[in-house]
Structures are given as C-alpha cells and as structure tokens.
Design a protein around this motif. Sequence first.
Motif, PDB file in Angstrom:
ATOM      1  N   PRO A  44       0.809  -1.217   0.000  1.00 10.79           N
ATOM      2  CA  PRO A  44       0.000   0.000   0.000  1.00 10.79           C
ATOM      3  C   PRO A  44       0.840   1.265   0.000  1.00 10.79           C
ATOM      4  N   TYR A  45       2.023   1.198   0.596  1.00 17.34           N
ATOM      5  CA  TYR A  45       2.846   2.396   0.665  1.00 17.34           C
ATOM      6  C   TYR A  45       3.620   2.603  -0.628  1.00 17.34           C
ATOM      7  N   ALA A  46       3.924   1.488  -1.326  1.00 14.80           N
ATOM      8  CA  ALA A  46       4.570   1.599  -2.620  1.00 14.80           C
ATOM      9  C   ALA A  46       3.639   2.358  -3.559  1.00 14.80           C
ATOM     10  N   LEU A  47       2.364   2.120  -3.353  1.00 16.56           N
ATOM     11  CA  LEU A  47       1.311   2.753  -4.148  1.00 16.56           C
ATOM     12  C   LEU A  47       1.415   4.267  -4.141  1.00 16.56           C
ATOM     13  N   ILE A  48       1.798   4.810  -3.013  1.00 14.97           N
ATOM     14  CA  ILE A  48       1.870   6.260  -2.927  1.00 14.97           C
ATOM     15  C   ILE A  48       3.322   6.718  -2.944  1.00 14.97           C
ATOM     16  N   ALA A  49       4.207   5.818  -3.416  1.00 17.22           N
ATOM     17  CA  ALA A  49       5.621   6.138  -3.622  1.00 17.22           C
ATOM     18  C   ALA A  49       6.259   6.790  -2.407  1.00 17.22           C
ATOM     19  N   GLY A  50       5.958   6.248  -1.249  1.00 16.83           N
ATOM     20  CA  GLY A  50       6.610   6.727  -0.044  1.00 16.83           C
ATOM     21  C   GLY A  50       6.086   8.052   0.488  1.00 16.83           C
ATOM     22  N   ARG A  51       5.126   8.647  -0.211  1.00 19.15           N
ATOM     23  CA  ARG A  51       4.560   9.912   0.284  1.00 19.15           C
ATOM     24  C   ARG A  51       3.599   9.582   1.419  1.00 19.15           C
ATOM     25  N   THR A  52       3.720  10.265   2.508  1.00 19.55           N
ATOM     26  CA  THR A  52       2.797   9.969   3.596  1.00 19.55           C
ATOM     27  C   THR A  52       1.883  11.148   3.875  1.00 19.55           C
ATOM     28  N   ARG A  53       2.209  12.301   3.371  1.00 14.64           N
ATOM     29  CA  ARG A  53       1.363  13.472   3.594  1.00 14.64           C
ATOM     30  C   ARG A  53       0.643  13.851   2.316  1.00 14.64           C
ATOM     31  N   PRO A  54      -0.675  13.890   2.343  1.00 14.41           N
ATOM     32  CA  PRO A  54      -1.377  14.324   1.135  1.00 14.41           C
ATOM     33  C   PRO A  54      -1.082  15.793   0.857  1.00 14.41           C
ATOM     34  N   SER A  55      -1.081  16.162  -0.412  1.00 14.65           N
ATOM     35  CA  SER A  55      -0.844  17.560  -0.755  1.00 14.65           C
ATOM     36  C   SER A  55      -2.110  18.361  -0.507  1.00 14.65           C
ATOM     37  N   GLY A  56      -1.939  19.656  -0.336  1.00 15.78           N
ATOM     38  CA  GLY A  56      -3.089  20.551  -0.215  1.00 15.78           C
ATOM     39  C   GLY A  56      -3.757  20.519   1.138  1.00 15.78           C
ATOM     40  N   GLN A  57      -4.988  21.014   1.155  1.00 14.78           N
ATOM     41  CA  GLN A  57      -5.746  21.172   2.397  1.00 14.78           C
ATOM     42  C   GLN A  57      -6.056  19.818   3.045  1.00 14.78           C
ATOM     43  N   ALA A  58      -6.084  19.794   4.374  1.00 12.80           N
ATOM     44  CA  ALA A  58      -6.327  18.553   5.119  1.00 12.80           C
ATOM     45  C   ALA A  58      -7.634  17.889   4.691  1.00 12.80           C
ATOM     46  N   ILE A  59      -7.640  16.578   4.706  1.00 15.05           N
ATOM     47  CA  ILE A  59      -8.821  15.821   4.284  1.00 15.05           C
ATOM     48  C   ILE A  59      -9.371  15.080   5.488  1.00 15.05           C
ATOM     49  N   ASP A  60     -10.522  15.510   5.974  1.00 17.21           N
ATOM     50  CA  ASP A  60     -11.104  14.903   7.174  1.00 17.21           C
ATOM     51  C   ASP A  60     -11.655  13.511   6.881  1.00 17.21           C
TER      52      ASP A  60
END
Lengths: 206, 108
Positions: free
Chosen positions: B4-20
């Motif tokens: 699952p983490y490979a899926l987001i290429a090691g990114r753990t913080r979404p870009s832009g405004q927080a997503i509740d």
Amino acid sequence: MPYADSDPAAALAATSAAPFAIKILIAGGFGVGKTTLVGSVSEVRPLRTEEDLSEPGSGVDALDGVERKTTTTVAMDFGRITINDDLVVYLFGTPGQKRFWFMWDELAYGALGAVVMADTRRLADCFPSIDYFERAGMPFVVAVNCFDDARRYPLPTMRAALNLTDDIPLLLCDARQRSSSRDVLVALVEHALARLSAGQQVTPAR
Amino acid sequence: MVRPYALIAGRTRPSGQAIDLIASVCAVRGASAPDFDCEPEHLRLLRMCRVPASVADLAAGLDLPLGVVRVLIADLRDHGLVTVTGPATAGLSDGRILKEVADALRRL
Ligand SMILES: Nc1nc2c(ncn2[C@@H]2O[C@H](COP(=O)(O)OP(=O)(O)OP(=O)(O)O)[C@@H](O)[C@H]2O)c(=O)[nH]1
Ligand SMILES: [Mg+2]
C-alpha cells in the motif's frame, strides 16, 4: 436564514450534494465491548489507519519496552447509520489508551461527542478516555457494559468511583443488544442537545 | 516497502488542504480520465465516488489504510478530478438537526 421553515438537514444538504455527516466516537479499554456496540447498531467494517510514531506528542513514551517502530497500523471500528438521504451517523471505535490519542485528535474534530465504555472489573481502563474528553470539552456519556460475571454496583457508587460530575450521563448497557446500544447513542445526542441549550460549546476547536 | 505504501511512492502526507475522515469526496462530473501516471487504485477510487462518499467509506471499501487513501484522494484533487467538501460542523450547533438525529436513533 433561507431555510428557516424547512427541514434543517435537508436544507443543509441542499447546499452540497453530500449528506450531512455526524461523527460519534466509541472509546474504552481493550475488550470493553466497542466492536460489539458498533456492530449491534450498525454494519461495522474495519478501517485501517496508520501513524508516524516518531512524531513529537504522539505518545511514544508510553511504548517504553516495546520495540520502536516509526509507523504502526491500528484497526478502528467503523460503523455507519444512514438516517435518511440527508443525514448519516458515523461511529468510530478506538482504543482508549494514551498511546492512541494521536488518532483521537483528528477523530474528535467536528465530532458530536463520545461514548466511553467501562467494565466494572477494570474500571480504571476507561480513565484515560474520560480525561481526554473532559479536557477536549466534548460531550460524552459513560456506558457501563454489563458483563455476565461482573459484579453489579449501584450507579451512584460507580459515579463516585469514576469521579464523574452529575451532568455527565452514566448508564448501564448490554452492547450485544441493539436496543441497549441505541439507548446509549440517544443519551449522548440528548446530552449534546442539553449542553447546546445551556449554551455550552459543542464542537471542540481543532 | 509494504505494497500500500509503494502505491503512494513513499509519500505519507497528502498535498493541499487537510482531508477529514468524514469529508465527502465526489468525482467531478464530465472530468476526463486521469492524464497522470495513475495506479489502478486511483481509478477504483474515482469510480467509487461518482456519488459522494466519505473518506472513511472509501478507505473501508478499498481496504487500504486511511493515510494511503488520503494521498490518493489528494492526487485526484490536484488533477481536478474530485472535489473534497466538509465536514460541515455547523450542524452540530443546530438543535433541530440534533433532535432529528435523536428521534431517528430512537426508531432504530
Ligand atoms: N456479557 C456481555 N458480554 C459482552 C458485552 N459486550 C461485549 N461482550 C463480549 O466481550 C468481548 C469483547 O467485546 P469486543 O466488542 O470485542 O470489545 P472491544 O472493546 O472491541 O475489544 P478490543 O477491540 O480488543 O479492544 C466479546 O466476546 C463480546 O461478545 C456485554 O454487554 N455483555
Ligand atoms: Mg474491538
């Protein structure tokens, strides 16, 4: 207000296509009945979450003796009660231990309130949850789950043992019974309403 | 790396405004197929939110960790494919809504 006479939830929903969502937290120690309660009133699904434990303030200290990891996966109970097209109640069940508080800060934001579940055989397990919601200024009720082999105490005795003020609803429940779990949720919403009428803040600031 | 983490290429913080967790995600109508190097999960997500869906519903439905789903949603948002709204906390100080919720729960 343009929707003074109309159905309030419908009016809110009209401004956005999505239903209005209400968030309720179910907290308490291990094995206290969180999954059972969420499952008896809604269809419960596991929700995986993960956090970076190396972040400051994430309660790493509580993990002394446990191998240090930078991330951990935590399963949360997730239930949904669809009231109508415009209104949905989401239930999130999370462990109450201090080391899970990192999840709560997000969960608590915009939540209607919380149910703290207690077991008389291990009453102290719910203290961190009570502390958390007291500090957050969030409406909560305490539900004492009636396990078959647990000793029964009168409510005033339990209120004293939990050091709860009179305004916090304290009730007995059997989380396996849908009607009992429902009554707990109703008590929470009524408590939130009572606080609202009394002019107290309902939503904790982020 | 766990899949699952490979899926987001090691990114753990979404870009832009927080997503509740209970924010509502909705596919933008008429948006064309993603023109970025997307994963099958992006496409599944896009299909799932043709009608508005909460972040929690999407994560449970995809059986992926919440943090991963948030990054995927942010990717789609960055490309103008979904909108993320709410939660509307104002309703919590509206006694009529709370009454409606209490009444509905009583009927459960
Ligand atoms: N007698 C009785 N048993 C209960 C009640 N609620 C839960 N149980 C039982 O207690 C056990 C633990 O309940 P769970 O719902 O899994 O507790 P939990 O809080 O989700 O536990 P963790 O997720 O491990 O922290 C299960 O075997 C339930 O069947 C209750 O009200 N009465
Ligand atoms: Mg559980």
